[in-house]
Design an enzyme around this catalytic site. Structure first.
Site, mmCIF file in Angstrom:
data_model
loop_
_atom_site.group_PDB
_atom_site.id
_atom_site.type_symbol
_atom_site.label_atom_id
_atom_site.label_comp_id
_atom_site.label_asym_id
_atom_site.label_seq_id
_atom_site.Cartn_x
_atom_site.Cartn_y
_atom_site.Cartn_z
ATOM 1 N N PRO A 2 0.902 -1.415 -0.243
ATOM 2 C CA PRO A 2 -0.331 -0.170 -0.210
ATOM 3 C C PRO A 2 1.346 1.292 0.225
ATOM 4 O O PRO A 2 1.501 1.484 0.446
ATOM 5 C CB PRO A 2 -0.978 -0.099 1.386
ATOM 6 N N GLU A 3 0.418 2.433 -0.821
ATOM 7 C CA GLU A 3 1.221 3.533 -0.566
ATOM 8 C C GLU A 3 0.387 4.217 0.079
ATOM 9 O O GLU A 3 -0.671 4.174 0.638
ATOM 10 C CB GLU A 3 1.476 3.711 -2.320
#
Ligand SMILES: [Zn+2]
Length: 283
Positions: A2-3
Site C-alpha cells: 500500500p502507498e
C-alpha cells in the site's frame, strides 16, 4: 504494497467505526508481526478510547485517551476489515475468523476491526503521544507531501548538490514522506522529467513544478480511494485497495498519454525498482 493514498483510504474507512469509541477488547493472537508487539499490548489497549485517527506517512496513528498512540503499518500484505458496526458506514456481519487474523479490536459500538497479514511485514507499536515524533519508525521521516512544509523552497534546498537520480531522491523518505514507486513514476511523467536526471542538476523551475504535481497526483488517488470506500458498503468491508488508472506505472510498451507525444512507455530498473517513463517527453 500500500502507498500513501491507500493508507489514507484505510484511515478514512476506519475513522467512523473507531474515533470516539472505546476498545472494549483487544485480541492479540501472536507475539509479533515484523517486530515484537509492545509489552502488554492487549492490556494497554483494553478500555482505551480512540480520540483521533491520524496518518503520518504510511502509518495509521490511533491516539488513545491513555496518553499513548497506537502505530499501525500495513507492511506488504496487511489488510484491515471492518465488520458489525451498526451505526457506521459498514453493515457487514462479523466474518468467521481467518488464519492470519493477528489482531482484532472490539469497539464499544459493536464494530470489529480485524488486522490480517499473511506475510507479517506489518507492524504495531505503542508510544507516548507527546513523544511520537521521536519514535524510531517516525523520527527520520521527512515532511508530509500534502502539508505546507513540503514546498518549492524546501525541495530545492533538499535536492541541491545531490548526484542521485531524481527518481531515487523522491523515493527517499527523509526528503518527503510516503512517496512510493508507483506515484513517483506518475509524478515524474506528469512533470515531464526524465527519472535518470541528477536531482541536483534540475533547474529551479523544474523542481518547483514537482511540488504541485505531487499534491495533485496523491490527491487524485486519495479521491479515487474515497469513491472505492463508498463501494465497500456492498463489498466485504476490506479497506485500502482500489483500482486507479496510471499514466506511466506498469504501462511498458504502451503509447504515452501525454498530449501530442508519440512516445512509448519504457521500463528501466533504478535502485532495484522498476521505473516506467516516456523517453520522448520526459527530459
Ligand atoms: Zn511521452
Amino acid at each position: 504494497m500500500p502507498e500513501l493514498p491507500e493508507v489514507e483510504t484505510v484511515r478514512r474507512g476506519l475513522a467512523p467505526s473507531m474515533e470516539g469509541q472505546v476498545i472494549t477488547q483487544a485480541d492479540v493472537n501472536r507475539p509479533d508481526l515484523r517486530w515484537p508487539f509492545p509489552d502488554n499490548m492487549a492490556d494497554r489497549l483494553t478500555g482505551a478510547k480512540v480520540t483521533a485517527l491520524r496518518r503520518r506517512s504510511k502509518y495509521v496513528l490511533a491516539d488513545l485517551d491513555t496518553g499513548e498512540t497506537l502505530i499501525i503499518h500495513l507492511g506488504m500484505s496487511g489488510r484491515m476489515t471492518v465488520s458489525g458496526d451498526p451505526l457506521g458506514q459498514f453493515h457487514h456481519d462479523h466474518p468467521a475468523p481467518e488464519k492470519h487474523d493477528h489482531v482484532v479490536f472490539h469497539m464499544g459500538n459493536g464494530a470489529r476491526i480485524t488486522f490480517n497479514d499473511p506475510r507479517r511485514f506489518g507492524a504495531m507499536d505503542l508510544a507516548a503521544t507527546h513523544a511520537l515524533d521521536n519514535h524510531w519508525l517516525i523520527n527520520t521521516i521527512g515532511p508530509e507531501p500534502l502539508g505546507n512544509t513540503f514546498n518549492e523552497d524546501y525541495l530545492t534546498a533538499r535536492l541541491a548538490g545531490k548526484n542521485t537520480p531524481i527518481k531515487t531522491a523522491l523515493l527517499d523518505q527523509r526528503i518527503v514522506a510516503g512517496l512510493g514507486n508507483i506515484y513517483v513514476c506518475e509524478v515524474l511523467h506528469r512533470a515531464r522529467i526524465n527519472p535518470k536526471r541528477k536531482a541536483g542538476g534540475l533547474s529551479k523551475p523544474r523542481v518547483a513544478r514537482i511540488v504541485p504535481i505531487v499534491r495533485d497526483v496523491l490527491s487524485e488517488a486519495i479521491a479515487a480511494g474515497g469513491s472505492s470506500l463508498r463501494d465497500y458498503r456492498q463489498a466485504d468491508g476490506e479497506l485500502g485497495y482500489f483500482q486507479h488508472g496510471f499514466q506511466a506505472y506498469d504501462r511498458e510498451g504502451q503509447p504515452c498519454q501525454t498530449p501530442d507525444c508519440t512516445g512509448t512507455i519504457a521500463r528501466i530498473v533504478q535502485s532495484g525498482r522498476s521505473t516506467f517513463y516516456c523517453p520522448k517527453c520526459q527530459r
